[in-house]
Design a protein around this motif. Sequence first.
Motif, PDB file in Angstrom:
ATOM      1  N   GLY A  30       2.549   7.652  -9.583  1.00 35.65           N
ATOM      2  CA  GLY A  30       2.856   8.622  -8.548  1.00 35.65           C
ATOM      3  C   GLY A  30       3.439   8.021  -7.286  1.00 35.65           C
ATOM      4  O   GLY A  30       3.743   8.738  -6.348  1.00 35.65           O
ATOM      5  N   ILE A  31       3.618   6.709  -7.232  1.00 31.52           N
ATOM      6  CA  ILE A  31       4.178   6.048  -6.060  1.00 31.52           C
ATOM      7  C   ILE A  31       5.540   5.502  -6.460  1.00 31.52           C
ATOM      8  O   ILE A  31       5.647   4.570  -7.271  1.00 31.52           O
ATOM      9  N   TYR A  32       6.596   6.084  -5.917  1.00 33.67           N
ATOM     10  CA  TYR A  32       7.957   5.685  -6.260  1.00 33.67           C
ATOM     11  C   TYR A  32       8.767   5.514  -4.989  1.00 33.67           C
ATOM     12  O   TYR A  32       8.747   6.362  -4.104  1.00 33.67           O
ATOM     13  N   GLY A  33       9.485   4.393  -4.906  1.00 35.99           N
ATOM     14  CA  GLY A  33      10.312   4.099  -3.749  1.00 35.99           C
ATOM     15  C   GLY A  33      11.691   4.708  -3.889  1.00 35.99           C
ATOM     16  O   GLY A  33      12.044   5.299  -4.926  1.00 35.99           O
ATOM     17  N   LEU A  65       1.061  -2.340  -4.281  1.00 36.38           N
ATOM     18  CA  LEU A  65       0.668  -1.683  -5.523  1.00 36.38           C
ATOM     19  C   LEU A  65       1.753  -1.691  -6.591  1.00 36.38           C
ATOM     20  O   LEU A  65       1.457  -1.604  -7.775  1.00 36.38           O
ATOM     21  N   GLY A  66       3.002  -1.724  -6.173  1.00 33.50           N
ATOM     22  CA  GLY A  66       4.083  -1.606  -7.134  1.00 33.50           C
ATOM     23  C   GLY A  66       4.370  -0.144  -7.412  1.00 33.50           C
ATOM     24  O   GLY A  66       3.660   0.764  -6.982  1.00 33.50           O
ATOM     25  N   PRO A  83       3.570   2.540   5.914  1.00 36.00           N
ATOM     26  CA  PRO A  83       4.948   2.660   5.432  1.00 36.00           C
ATOM     27  C   PRO A  83       5.006   2.500   3.907  1.00 36.00           C
ATOM     28  O   PRO A  83       4.217   1.760   3.307  1.00 36.00           O
ATOM     29  N   ILE A  84       5.966   3.198   3.269  1.00 34.88           N
ATOM     30  CA  ILE A  84       6.079   3.169   1.810  1.00 34.88           C
ATOM     31  C   ILE A  84       6.411   1.772   1.307  1.00 34.88           C
ATOM     32  O   ILE A  84       5.971   1.375   0.228  1.00 34.88           O
ATOM     33  N   GLU A  85       7.174   1.007   2.090  1.00 36.03           N
ATOM     34  CA  GLU A  85       7.533  -0.356   1.658  1.00 36.03           C
ATOM     35  C   GLU A  85       6.289  -1.229   1.520  1.00 36.03           C
ATOM     36  O   GLU A  85       6.157  -2.005   0.577  1.00 36.03           O
ATOM     37  N   GLU A  86       5.348  -1.086   2.454  1.00 36.42           N
ATOM     38  CA  GLU A  86       4.112  -1.864   2.394  1.00 36.42           C
ATOM     39  C   GLU A  86       3.266  -1.452   1.190  1.00 36.42           C
ATOM     40  O   GLU A  86       2.705  -2.299   0.495  1.00 36.42           O
TER      41      GLU A  86
END
Length: 192
Positions: free
Chosen positions: A166-169, A161-162, A153-156
Amino acid sequence: MASEGNHVYQPKDAISASVRSTMIVGGAGLFLSAVQNTLTRQNVTGWGVLTRTGGTIGMFAAIGGGYEFARVAAANLREKDDAWNPAIGGFVGGSIVGLRYRSFPAVLGFGALLAIIQGTFDYTGGKMTGFAQDAEVDEYERKEQLRRNKRRPIEETLKELGEGRGIYGPGYEERRTERLKKRYGVDFPQLA
């Protein structure tokens, strides 16, 4: 085994298969002979590939041709395509290696070694990548299904990682514009 099933055996042309194999494996022998010629300490001309280390070319060509001829001829005589054919071909190819030592135990030993290796390799599937999972299932779809099952899951991911790289919530653009406005005092328009 590499080819299972109760199908009618189709004979193969042993001569053309062995000539093709002789050329391919002889080409590999030529390459190895060129490497050997390059690595010699004496100043040998380019013809040294054929004169000085040319036995390598002949040995490789004889091994490849003998193996392929014996394998296909055994399959044609037995009218079966199973693991015994590569084992028979491996024995002939290994025996050719043993002839270089001019000893009957070497002929039998190298022949048996290559027969065991080739027969076992064909019996266990004949591939270095392992057995095929299922012939009916597309490999791409199977790998996509595995990726979907193991996706986190993206939340995990964000927690570990924060944000950034390239990783944005969800709501990242609003938080970004608020942070930039607070830091620089300028109101940036939202892109999304």
